[in-house]
Design a protein around this motif. Structure first.
Motif, PDB file in Angstrom:
ATOM      1  N   ILE A  85       0.852  -1.195   0.000  1.00 25.59           N
ATOM      2  CA  ILE A  85       0.000   0.000   0.000  1.00 25.59           C
ATOM      3  C   ILE A  85       0.889   1.247   0.000  1.00 25.59           C
ATOM      4  O   ILE A  85       1.783   1.381   0.831  1.00 25.59           O
ATOM      5  N   HIS A  95      -2.150   6.505   1.546  1.00 26.37           N
ATOM      6  CA  HIS A  95      -2.876   6.387   2.815  1.00 26.37           C
ATOM      7  C   HIS A  95      -3.668   7.665   3.096  1.00 26.37           C
ATOM      8  O   HIS A  95      -3.324   8.738   2.596  1.00 26.37           O
ATOM      9  N   PRO A  96      -4.696   7.590   3.963  1.00 28.01           N
ATOM     10  CA  PRO A  96      -5.352   8.824   4.408  1.00 28.01           C
ATOM     11  C   PRO A  96      -4.353   9.681   5.184  1.00 28.01           C
ATOM     12  O   PRO A  96      -3.446   9.153   5.830  1.00 28.01           O
ATOM     13  N   HIS A 147     -10.333   1.166   4.308  1.00 23.87           N
ATOM     14  CA  HIS A 147      -8.873   1.274   4.172  1.00 23.87           C
ATOM     15  C   HIS A 147      -8.179   0.779   5.435  1.00 23.87           C
ATOM     16  O   HIS A 147      -7.232  -0.011   5.364  1.00 23.87           O
ATOM     17  N   CYS A 198      -5.160  -2.006   6.072  1.00 21.31           N
ATOM     18  CA  CYS A 198      -3.837  -1.369   6.193  1.00 21.31           C
ATOM     19  C   CYS A 198      -3.385  -1.373   7.653  1.00 21.31           C
ATOM     20  O   CYS A 198      -3.939  -0.649   8.488  1.00 21.31           O
ATOM     21  N   ARG A 232      -0.630  -0.183   8.873  1.00 21.87           N
ATOM     22  CA  ARG A 232      -0.035   1.113   9.239  1.00 21.87           C
ATOM     23  C   ARG A 232      -1.117   2.059   9.736  1.00 21.87           C
ATOM     24  O   ARG A 232      -0.977   2.687  10.799  1.00 21.87           O
ATOM     25  N   CYS A 233      -2.213   2.175   8.969  1.00 22.57           N
ATOM     26  CA  CYS A 233      -3.255   3.127   9.348  1.00 22.57           C
ATOM     27  C   CYS A 233      -4.063   2.636  10.552  1.00 22.57           C
ATOM     28  O   CYS A 233      -4.561   3.456  11.322  1.00 22.57           O
TER      29      CYS A 233
END
Ligand SMILES: [Zn+2]
Length: 218
Positions: free
Chosen positions: A4, A7-8, A32, A36, A38-39
């Motif tokens: 990915i 990202h937002p 998302h 994801c 990370r997010c």
């Protein structure tokens, strides 16, 4: 998913943590975060920070519609629209599963909007954001368009390039009124995207305007 790239922003994740996003953009962001790691980690951190900030902030300083929006989002989770003519979510490309965040929502059957292009509406109770799925085969494109407000997109499978960057499975994008783009699906299979539009889209050209009218996008 480890590849990915889009990202937002932290500002968007913070608004999501605070429950200040309208239901449509919140749904796309939730999908998302589901995909994801990370997010998911950043959102957990921001929720903790936002929780502390809310504890330290007098209620009078809160966004005037904060409670209303949180309650509207809860309504979406608890009481989706009655599935009057629901025939079950439409089929997906082989190997692709529906995101958990879409479970229980009313998702209409795929509707033909042009050769190699299909569209399905995702209905959310009590929200004026327009949420839909687009399914395009390789080489197809959404005609060049601009937005009166913001367009939130999460790529569920496949990939597209819109002249700014390439977006693949798991990637997230926000396009605002400064973006005038033409997303083209890349080779390697179909592309399915979940999109929430605030305001409306304005397509270039006769075909684009016809397509927009057909799908109810403009
Ligand atoms: Zn992310």
């Amino acid at each position: 998913m480890t590849s990915i790239r889009h990202h937002p922003s932290d500002e968007l994740l913070l608004a999501h943590a605070g429950g200040w996003l309208p239901a449509g953009p919140a749904l796309v962001t939730t999908v998302h975060v589901e995909q994801c790691t990370r997010c998911a980690a950043r959102l957990a951190l921001l929720q903790e920070t936002a929780g502390q900030w809310l504890e330290d902030t007098p209620a009078s300083a809160l966004h005037p519609h904060a409670l209303e929006r949180v309650l509207a989002a809860l309504d979406v989770c608890d009481e989706p629209e009655p599935p009057a003519s629901l025939q079950g979510p439409p089929p997906l490309p082989a190997g692709m599963a529906w995101p958990r965040a879409l479970a229980g929502l009313q998702i209409t059957p795929w509707r033909w909007i042009g050769p190699g292009m299909r569209y399905s509406r995702v209905r959310l109770a009590g929200d004026d954001a327009f949420v839909f799925l687009l399914r395009l085969v390789a080489g197809k494109y959404l005609p060049r368009h601009v937005h009166t407000d913001r367009e939130f997109t999460q790529v569920l499978c496949g990939s597209f390039h819109d002249g700014r960057a390439q977006f693949g499975a798991g990637d997230f994008d926000v396009a605002d009124s400064t973006v005038h783009h033409l997303p083209v699906v890349q080779s390697g299979g179909e592309c399915v995207c979940l999109t929430a539009v605030q305001g409306s889209l304005a397509f270039d050209g006769l075909y684009g305007r016809l397509l927009g009218r057909l799908a109810g996008l403009s």
